[in-house]
Design a protein around this motif. Structure first.
Motif, mmCIF file in Angstrom:
data_model
loop_
_atom_site.group_PDB
_atom_site.id
_atom_site.type_symbol
_atom_site.label_atom_id
_atom_site.label_comp_id
_atom_site.label_asym_id
_atom_site.label_seq_id
_atom_site.Cartn_x
_atom_site.Cartn_y
_atom_site.Cartn_z
ATOM 1 N N LEU A 61 0.822 -1.207 0.000
ATOM 2 C CA LEU A 61 0.000 0.000 0.000
ATOM 3 C C LEU A 61 0.860 1.264 0.000
ATOM 4 C CD1 LEU A 61 -2.820 -1.068 2.480
ATOM 5 C CD2 LEU A 61 -2.941 -0.905 -0.008
ATOM 6 N N LEU A 62 1.919 1.258 0.780
ATOM 7 C CA LEU A 62 2.827 2.410 0.771
ATOM 8 C C LEU A 62 3.455 2.588 -0.604
ATOM 9 C CD1 LEU A 62 4.532 1.894 4.255
ATOM 10 C CD2 LEU A 62 3.061 3.813 3.592
ATOM 11 N N GLY A 63 3.788 1.462 -1.257
ATOM 12 C CA GLY A 63 4.339 1.542 -2.603
ATOM 13 C C GLY A 63 3.334 2.098 -3.593
ATOM 14 N N MET A 64 2.056 1.690 -3.486
ATOM 15 C CA MET A 64 1.020 2.212 -4.374
ATOM 16 C C MET A 64 0.832 3.712 -4.147
ATOM 17 S SD MET A 64 -0.138 -0.293 -6.260
ATOM 18 C CE MET A 64 -1.753 0.206 -6.815
ATOM 19 N N ALA A 65 0.901 4.134 -2.886
ATOM 20 C CA ALA A 65 0.762 5.560 -2.582
ATOM 21 C C ALA A 65 1.914 6.356 -3.181
ATOM 22 C CB ALA A 65 0.703 5.764 -1.069
ATOM 23 N N LEU A 66 3.127 5.836 -3.033
ATOM 24 C CA LEU A 66 4.294 6.527 -3.580
ATOM 25 C C LEU A 66 4.226 6.582 -5.095
ATOM 26 C CD1 LEU A 66 7.024 7.864 -3.096
ATOM 27 C CD2 LEU A 66 8.074 5.582 -3.117
ATOM 28 N N LEU A 67 3.780 5.475 -5.708
ATOM 29 C CA LEU A 67 3.666 5.438 -7.163
ATOM 30 C C LEU A 67 2.632 6.443 -7.655
ATOM 31 C CD1 LEU A 67 4.994 3.773 -9.423
ATOM 32 C CD2 LEU A 67 3.035 2.222 -9.320
ATOM 33 N N THR A 68 1.518 6.537 -6.958
ATOM 34 C CA THR A 68 0.495 7.523 -7.317
ATOM 35 C C THR A 68 1.045 8.936 -7.236
ATOM 36 O OG1 THR A 68 -1.284 6.085 -6.508
ATOM 37 C CG2 THR A 68 -1.784 8.427 -6.729
ATOM 38 N N LEU A 69 1.789 9.207 -6.162
ATOM 39 C CA LEU A 69 2.334 10.550 -5.973
ATOM 40 C C LEU A 69 3.377 10.880 -7.037
ATOM 41 C CD1 LEU A 69 2.254 13.030 -4.133
ATOM 42 C CD2 LEU A 69 4.058 11.982 -2.771
ATOM 43 N N LEU A 70 4.253 9.913 -7.328
ATOM 44 C CA LEU A 70 5.311 10.166 -8.305
ATOM 45 C C LEU A 70 4.757 10.292 -9.719
ATOM 46 C CD1 LEU A 70 8.139 7.778 -7.032
ATOM 47 C CD2 LEU A 70 8.022 10.263 -6.825
ATOM 48 N N VAL A 98 -4.175 8.124 -13.872
ATOM 49 C CA VAL A 98 -3.380 7.632 -12.747
ATOM 50 C C VAL A 98 -4.156 7.766 -11.443
ATOM 51 C CG1 VAL A 98 -1.323 8.069 -11.341
ATOM 52 C CG2 VAL A 98 -1.152 8.064 -13.838
ATOM 53 N N VAL A 99 -4.763 8.932 -11.238
ATOM 54 C CA VAL A 99 -5.475 9.204 -9.983
ATOM 55 C C VAL A 99 -6.712 8.324 -9.840
ATOM 56 C CG1 VAL A 99 -6.800 10.974 -8.762
ATOM 57 C CG2 VAL A 99 -4.602 11.548 -9.765
ATOM 58 N N LEU A 100 -7.343 7.965 -10.950
ATOM 59 C CA LEU A 100 -8.540 7.142 -10.902
ATOM 60 C C LEU A 100 -8.244 5.647 -10.810
ATOM 61 C CD1 LEU A 100 -10.825 8.910 -13.536
ATOM 62 C CD2 LEU A 100 -11.134 8.866 -11.056
ATOM 63 N N SER A 101 -7.024 5.258 -11.123
ATOM 64 C CA SER A 101 -6.727 3.824 -11.169
ATOM 65 C C SER A 101 -5.867 3.351 -10.001
ATOM 66 C CB SER A 101 -6.053 3.465 -12.496
ATOM 67 O OG SER A 101 -4.869 4.215 -12.695
ATOM 68 N N LEU A 102 -4.688 3.915 -9.826
ATOM 69 C CA LEU A 102 -3.768 3.395 -8.815
ATOM 70 C C LEU A 102 -4.332 3.444 -7.390
ATOM 71 C CD1 LEU A 102 -0.253 4.591 -10.061
ATOM 72 C CD2 LEU A 102 -1.318 2.339 -10.276
ATOM 73 N N PRO A 103 -4.886 4.563 -6.925
ATOM 74 C CA PRO A 103 -5.443 4.549 -5.562
ATOM 75 C C PRO A 103 -6.585 3.552 -5.403
ATOM 76 C CG PRO A 103 -5.130 6.802 -6.312
ATOM 77 C CD PRO A 103 -4.935 5.921 -7.499
ATOM 78 N N LEU A 104 -7.449 3.437 -6.430
ATOM 79 C CA LEU A 104 -8.547 2.482 -6.344
ATOM 80 C C LEU A 104 -8.034 1.057 -6.289
ATOM 81 C CD1 LEU A 104 -11.245 3.959 -8.767
ATOM 82 C CD2 LEU A 104 -11.320 3.832 -6.282
ATOM 83 N N ILE A 105 -7.017 0.760 -7.084
ATOM 84 C CA ILE A 105 -6.418 -0.574 -7.048
ATOM 85 C C ILE A 105 -5.819 -0.836 -5.667
ATOM 86 C CG2 ILE A 105 -4.552 -2.007 -7.966
ATOM 87 C CD1 ILE A 105 -5.032 -0.602 -10.675
ATOM 88 N N GLY A 106 -5.135 0.170 -5.098
ATOM 89 C CA GLY A 106 -4.571 0.029 -3.765
ATOM 90 C C GLY A 106 -5.645 -0.242 -2.722
ATOM 91 N N LEU A 107 -6.764 0.475 -2.815
ATOM 92 C CA LEU A 107 -7.845 0.286 -1.855
ATOM 93 C C LEU A 107 -8.520 -1.076 -2.036
ATOM 94 C CD1 LEU A 107 -9.430 3.863 -1.866
ATOM 95 C CD2 LEU A 107 -7.997 2.823 -0.099
#
Length: 225
Positions: A61-70, A98-107
């Motif tokens: 999850l931390l990796g997904m958050a960092l990837l979303t931010l980067l 990116v904003v619609l996909s990566l955070p949703l996948i993480g959640l």
């Protein structure tokens, strides 16, 4: 759904907020999550086939958050610096995907792992996966050339026409697949429904890649290799 965000700062704020949300959940999971082993991987049938500790899930999850931010932040910075309005809009759409996909996948990963779900082939998981695909498809066709989002074949990078047409095709196909998945999730047989969804996604990506080659080959303004 096809109108780009009018304020780049609002999209940048959403990028940061969603990154912090997923990152905060990851930090909590890492430090204070369930102590028993959690499912961390599911096979094509939707059955859990690997388990890990809360530290593993938290790190993902931390990796997904960092990837979303980067990735999202990088697209936002590139859009802000673009002088051409069309280029700015195209990069804004890439940031939006990116904003619609990566955070949703993480959640989705978090909800499945933390709830101990060992079968994601059911109606609700299939509907949520379909929703992510639909949201991506809604905007993918408007994404401009970039190294992160879209159908990034060698031919698409050598022809703007190939990029535009292949990504429009992928966007339409993904939207249709996501919509069909949402509508059929309550009735689809298990695990055939999940198989069909995954196969359709792969087929759509392959068709879009072939389209990029076909258009590049006939584009008089293409760049040679």
């Amino acid at each position: 759904m096809t109108t780009p965000p009018k304020s780049g700062s609002a999209l940048n704020l959403a990028t940061v907020a969603l990154s912090l949300m997923v990152g905060g959940l990851g930090a909590w999971t890492f430090l204070a999550g369930p102590t028993e082993l959690l499912p961390v991987h599911w096979n094509a049938s939707g059955q859990a086939d690997d388990w890990g500790t809360r530290e593993v899930v938290g790190s993902v999850l931390l990796g997904m958050a960092l990837l979303t931010l980067l990735l999202g932040g990088g697209m936002g910075l590139a859009a802000d610096r673009a002088e051409d309005p069309a280029r700015r809009r195209a990069l804004g759409y890439a940031q939006l995907v990116v904003v619609l996909s990566l955070p949703l996948i993480g959640l989705l990963i978090a909800s499945a792992s933390l709830s101990g779900t060992t079968d994601i082939g059911g109606a609700l998981p299939m509907a949520l996966i379909s929703l992510v695909i639909l949201l991506m498809g809604a905007f993918l066709g408007r994404v401009g050339p970039n190294p992160v989002v879209g159908i990034r074949t060698p031919w698409a990078f050598k022809s703007r026409l190939a990029w535009d047409r292949s990504n429009r095709l992928a966007g339409r196909l993904f939207f249709i697949i996501g919509l069909a998945g949402l509508l059929t999730a309550p009735f689809a047989p298990r695990p055939l429904g999940l198989y069909a969804l995954l196969a359709a996604i792969v087929a759509a990506a392959l068709l879009a890649a072939i389209e990029s080659w076909r258009v590049w080959r006939t584009d008089p303004d293409r760049q040679p290799f």
